[in-house]
Design a protein around this motif. Structure first.
Motif, mmCIF file in Angstrom:
data_model
loop_
_atom_site.group_PDB
_atom_site.id
_atom_site.type_symbol
_atom_site.label_atom_id
_atom_site.label_comp_id
_atom_site.label_asym_id
_atom_site.label_seq_id
_atom_site.Cartn_x
_atom_site.Cartn_y
_atom_site.Cartn_z
ATOM 1 N N GLN A 35 0.866 -1.236 0.052
ATOM 2 C CA GLN A 35 0.233 -0.346 0.165
ATOM 3 C C GLN A 35 0.964 1.592 -0.020
ATOM 4 O O GLN A 35 0.971 1.748 0.214
ATOM 5 C CB GLN A 35 -0.936 -0.333 1.205
ATOM 6 C CG GLN A 35 -2.166 -1.520 0.914
ATOM 7 C CD GLN A 35 -2.459 -1.425 0.053
ATOM 8 O OE1 GLN A 35 -3.295 -0.390 -0.286
ATOM 9 N NE2 GLN A 35 -2.899 -2.435 -0.432
ATOM 10 N N SER A 36 1.887 1.122 -0.077
ATOM 11 C CA SER A 36 3.127 2.333 -0.199
ATOM 12 C C SER A 36 3.097 3.141 -1.619
ATOM 13 O O SER A 36 2.540 2.377 -2.233
ATOM 14 C CB SER A 36 4.156 1.872 0.154
ATOM 15 O OG SER A 36 5.134 1.597 -1.143
ATOM 16 N N GLU A 37 3.389 4.487 -1.191
ATOM 17 C CA GLU A 37 3.207 5.643 -2.343
ATOM 18 C C GLU A 37 4.428 5.310 -3.588
ATOM 19 O O GLU A 37 4.392 4.815 -4.671
ATOM 20 C CB GLU A 37 3.930 6.594 -1.698
ATOM 21 C CG GLU A 37 2.381 7.377 -1.224
ATOM 22 C CD GLU A 37 2.642 8.972 -0.566
ATOM 23 O OE1 GLU A 37 3.870 9.590 -1.392
ATOM 24 O OE2 GLU A 37 2.238 9.276 0.603
ATOM 25 N N GLU A 41 7.726 0.189 -7.553
ATOM 26 C CA GLU A 41 9.768 0.576 -7.165
ATOM 27 C C GLU A 41 10.045 -0.875 -6.295
ATOM 28 O O GLU A 41 10.963 -1.557 -6.137
ATOM 29 C CB GLU A 41 10.430 1.501 -7.742
ATOM 30 C CG GLU A 41 10.094 2.668 -6.398
ATOM 31 C CD GLU A 41 8.961 3.405 -6.576
ATOM 32 O OE1 GLU A 41 9.955 4.457 -5.931
ATOM 33 O OE2 GLU A 41 8.559 3.392 -7.368
ATOM 34 N N VAL A 42 9.530 -0.941 -4.582
ATOM 35 C CA VAL A 42 10.119 -1.449 -4.002
ATOM 36 C C VAL A 42 9.688 -3.039 -4.132
ATOM 37 O O VAL A 42 10.012 -3.525 -3.642
ATOM 38 C CB VAL A 42 9.100 -1.290 -2.555
ATOM 39 C CG1 VAL A 42 9.471 -1.866 -1.404
ATOM 40 C CG2 VAL A 42 10.068 0.464 -2.035
ATOM 41 N N SER A 98 1.102 -3.274 -11.638
ATOM 42 C CA SER A 98 1.367 -3.203 -10.552
ATOM 43 C C SER A 98 0.393 -3.423 -9.307
ATOM 44 O O SER A 98 0.074 -4.084 -8.587
ATOM 45 C CB SER A 98 1.784 -2.243 -10.495
ATOM 46 O OG SER A 98 0.971 -0.808 -10.074
ATOM 47 N N ASN A 99 -0.947 -3.076 -10.143
ATOM 48 C CA ASN A 99 -1.903 -3.925 -9.181
ATOM 49 C C ASN A 99 -2.501 -4.811 -8.706
ATOM 50 O O ASN A 99 -3.369 -5.674 -8.318
ATOM 51 C CB ASN A 99 -3.500 -3.012 -9.874
ATOM 52 C CG ASN A 99 -3.585 -1.440 -10.049
ATOM 53 O OD1 ASN A 99 -2.781 -0.984 -9.061
ATOM 54 N ND2 ASN A 99 -3.689 -0.868 -10.459
#
Length: 134
Positions: A35-37, A41-42, A98-99
């Protein structure tokens, strides 16, 4: 935290237990960053690490199995191969959308790892320990 190391996961081979702990940490890192912004990339980085680490760890397990003529080597290696293909498929899907990394994917990773350790890896514990490998 999605997954916590339990002593019941121990396969009684320290290097493999340490690797399993690292895999758990990588899965937890994906979970924590969903859930991070900086999710894209992470999570992409952690999926790459997970893929690379599993290939390295599986290779080490398989090498020791071959060297010691583990009787269930073929089945074990086939499970490893299937998992690596699935991780690579997930990485490719994530790169296009990415979702697609959602809680179902994380539970797949969690369930596969815990089931693999508890049901498949446990088969080599006694075998390796009898050969003095701990």
């Amino acid at each position: 935290m999605l997954l916590t190391w339990k002593n019941s996961y121990s396969v009684k081979v320290k290097s493999f237990d340490d690797a399993h702990k690292d895999l758990i940490a990588l899965i937890n890192e994906i979970h924590e960053n969903m859930q991070s912004e900086k999710k894209m990339e992470v999570v992409a980085s952690v999926l790459d690490q997970l893929s690379n680490y599993t290939e390295k760890h599986f290779s080490e397990e398989e090498e020791l199995m071959k060297k010691n003529e583990f009787p269930y080597y073929d089945d074990h290696a086939a499970e490893h191969s299937k998992f690596i293909k699935e991780i690579n498929r997930l990485r490719e899907k994530f790169e296009t959308n990415s979702n697609l990394i959602n809680i179902q994917v994380l539970y797949f990773l969690k369930d596969w790892l815990t089931n693999h350790i508890l049901n498949t890896d446990k088969k080599y514990s006694g075998f390796f320990n009898e050969k003095g490998i701990q």
